[in-house]
Write a protein that holds these residues in place. Structure first.
Motif, short mmCIF file in Angstrom:
data_model
loop_
_atom_site.label_atom_id
_atom_site.label_comp_id
_atom_site.label_asym_id
_atom_site.label_seq_id
_atom_site.Cartn_x
_atom_site.Cartn_y
_atom_site.Cartn_z
N ASP A 107 0.77 -1.09 0.22
CA ASP A 107 0.10 -0.05 0.16
C ASP A 107 0.74 1.33 -0.02
N ASN A 108 1.43 1.66 -1.17
CA ASN A 108 2.12 2.90 -1.37
C ASN A 108 1.88 4.08 -0.58
N THR A 109 0.62 4.33 -0.74
CA THR A 109 0.11 5.69 0.12
C THR A 109 0.37 5.47 1.54
N ASN A 110 0.20 4.42 2.23
CA ASN A 110 0.34 4.38 3.53
C ASN A 110 1.75 3.99 3.92
N VAL A 111 2.49 3.23 3.06
CA VAL A 111 4.20 3.37 3.17
C VAL A 111 4.33 4.94 3.15
N GLN A 112 4.15 5.63 2.31
CA GLN A 112 4.65 6.88 2.30
C GLN A 112 4.54 7.90 3.39
N GLN A 113 3.15 7.63 3.93
CA GLN A 113 2.48 8.52 4.98
C GLN A 113 3.40 8.03 6.32
N VAL A 114 3.51 6.65 6.54
CA VAL A 114 4.34 6.41 7.72
C VAL A 114 5.50 6.50 7.69
N VAL A 115 6.58 6.49 6.52
CA VAL A 115 7.82 6.81 6.29
C VAL A 115 7.97 8.32 6.58
N ASN A 116 7.11 9.19 6.29
CA ASN A 116 7.21 10.40 6.20
C ASN A 116 7.06 11.01 7.67
N ARG A 117 5.87 10.50 8.23
CA ARG A 117 5.87 10.75 9.57
C ARG A 117 6.82 10.56 10.69
N PHE A 118 7.44 9.36 10.37
CA PHE A 118 8.48 8.76 11.09
C PHE A 118 9.77 9.81 10.81
N LEU A 119 10.13 9.97 9.50
CA LEU A 119 11.31 11.04 9.54
C LEU A 119 11.03 12.36 10.17
N GLU A 120 9.74 12.83 9.88
CA GLU A 120 9.44 14.22 10.76
C GLU A 120 9.70 13.96 12.28
N LEU A 121 9.22 12.75 12.81
CA LEU A 121 9.54 12.63 14.26
C LEU A 121 11.05 12.41 14.48
N GLN A 122 11.74 11.67 13.93
CA GLN A 122 13.04 11.51 14.03
C GLN A 122 13.85 12.76 13.90
N GLY A 123 13.21 13.60 12.90
CA GLY A 123 14.22 14.88 12.78
C GLY A 123 15.62 14.63 12.41
N SER A 124 16.27 15.52 13.13
CA SER A 124 17.68 15.40 13.03
C SER A 124 18.36 14.22 13.90
N ASP A 125 17.68 13.56 14.53
CA ASP A 125 18.01 12.48 15.45
C ASP A 125 18.09 11.11 14.79
N LEU A 126 17.65 11.15 13.38
CA LEU A 126 17.72 9.93 12.75
C LEU A 126 18.97 9.35 12.45
N ASN A 127 18.95 7.95 12.87
CA ASN A 127 20.07 7.15 12.71
C ASN A 127 20.41 6.58 11.58
N GLU A 128 20.95 7.09 10.55
CA GLU A 128 21.70 6.51 9.51
C GLU A 128 20.80 5.98 8.40
N GLY A 129 19.80 5.41 8.86
CA GLY A 129 19.02 4.77 7.61
C GLY A 129 17.79 4.24 8.11
N LEU A 130 17.09 3.40 7.33
CA LEU A 130 15.75 3.17 7.76
C LEU A 130 15.92 1.44 7.69
N CYS A 131 15.24 0.80 8.64
CA CYS A 131 14.92 -0.58 8.56
C CYS A 131 13.51 -1.16 8.35
N PHE A 132 13.31 -1.93 7.39
CA PHE A 132 11.76 -2.36 7.36
C PHE A 132 11.90 -3.66 7.53
N ARG A 133 11.16 -4.30 8.65
CA ARG A 133 11.11 -5.43 9.33
C ARG A 133 9.95 -6.28 8.95
N ALA A 134 10.12 -7.55 8.72
CA ALA A 134 8.77 -8.26 8.58
C ALA A 134 7.91 -8.35 10.05
N PHE A 135 6.59 -7.93 10.11
CA PHE A 135 5.84 -8.09 11.24
C PHE A 135 5.95 -9.35 11.94
#
Ligand SMILES: Nc1ncnc2c1ncn2[C@@H]1O[C@H](COP(=O)(O)OP(=O)(O)O)[C@@H](O)[C@H]1O
Ligand SMILES: [Mg+2]
Length: 298
Positions: free
Chosen positions: A165-193
């Motif tokens: 679901d690309n729309t939801n993926v984009q929303q969640v990634v954007n919100r995550f990046l927004e919340l991490q801000g400058s504290d983002l650690n190096e990159g993203l991990c996508f993990r099987a639930f």
């Protein structure tokens, strides 16, 4: 063994109040400790090290403090080394447990399948995210950076029910990046639930609480284990202490934490590792037992 605590920003000679129960346990066990300034460390000012009592020979030290970036840990390691204090974990060992991609090879048969997307200063195009998560098809996934998630924003910045679901993926990634801000650690991990057993919901954020335990290892041996959450009904079921011992001996760190949780199928999985010096103790953790276990091994 000698402990190092971070100081209170307002009273630099005193340990930060966040560590006061740990300091009390250290005192009760007659463990020597120093207090250094986290604020000075991250501002590259070494004044708090200059006031450390002089030691006659090198001593192994264990930090109990906030999470540091590998670069901050490395400068702390070097500054303390100049004062005869050798932190138990080398900078390489710190990095190894701090960043999931660094230890993933060792834990991969016992943890959620994960794909990584490094984020450099240029950033990335959302199509790269869609390409990265394609491997999960329409399965549910969980998002974090190389160190931390936004688990208390479970539905908006952590859990993605359908990876296609690309729309939801984009929303969640954007919100995550927004919340991490400058504290983002190096990159993203996508993990099987993974379908973990639940012990309740968090009283404040409402996130599902999995049957998760925090385990500490020293020189490959399990030295302490606590329920990860201070809420929820865990009952008396605890993991077998020999579980993951063979993995633990392959982790390239003397002192680390391993969070594990039980699937509904009954199997246990590793959620993440952390450097033992900056892994928090749950409120339920018996401080005296924890420091006694460390004292006995150093
Ligand atoms: N693969 C997964 N499947 C289901 N739930 C997960 C998974 N990974 C993590 N979680 C849940 O999300 C929480 C946060 O994930 P974690 O990797 O521990 O990030 P953090 O470093 O922010 O604690 C965990 O405590 C667990 O409840
Ligand atoms: Mg965690």
């Amino acid at each position: 063994m000698r402990l190092i605590f971070f100081s209170d920003p307002v009273h630099p000679h005193l340990p930060d109040t966040a560590f006061q129960t740990e300091v009390a346990a250290a005192k009760a066990l007659d463990l020597a400790f120093d207090v250094i300034s986290y604020e000075s460390l991250i501002a590259h000012k070494n004044d708090s090290f200059e006031t450390l009592p002089v030691l006659r020979k090198n001593e192994i030290c264990i930090l109990r403090g906030w999470m540091l970036t590998p670069a901050q840990y490395s400068s702390l390691f070097t500054a303390l080394e100049r004062h005869q204090r050798i932190l138990v974990n080398t900078p390489d060992a710190y990095r190894h447990c701090h960043y999931l991609p660094e230890n993933y090879d060792i834990i991969q048969n016992h943890t959620a399948f994960t794909v990584f997307l490094p984020v450099d200063s240029v950033g990335f195009h959302i199509d790269q995210v869609f390409d990265t998560v394609r491997t999960f098809g329409s399965a549910p996934i969980v998002l974090k950076d190389y160190v931390k998630s936004q688990k208390h924003e479970w539905l908006t910045a952590c859990f993605i029910p359908n990876a296609s679901d690309n729309t939801n993926v984009q929303q969640v990634v954007n919100r995550f990046l927004e919340l991490q801000g400058s504290d983002l650690n190096e990159g993203l991990c996508f993990r099987a639930f993974l379908d973990f057993e639940q012990v309740g919901h968090h009283a404040q954020s409402g996130v599902p609480l999995m049957r998760e335990f925090r385990q500490f290892y020293f020189d490959g041996q399990l030295i302490a284990r606590f329920p990860y959450w201070d809420q929820g009904s865990y009952g008396s079921d605890v993991p077998d202490p020999s579980l993951f011992l063979s993995v633990a001996t392959r982790i390239k760190s003397r002192f680390f934490s391993m969070d594990i949780a039980r699937l509904k199928s009954g199997h246990w999985k590793i959620i993440e590792l952390g450097d033992g010096q900056v892994t928090g103790l749950p409120e339920n953790a018996h401080r005296l037992d924890f420091f006694k276990a460390l004292k006995d091994r150093t």
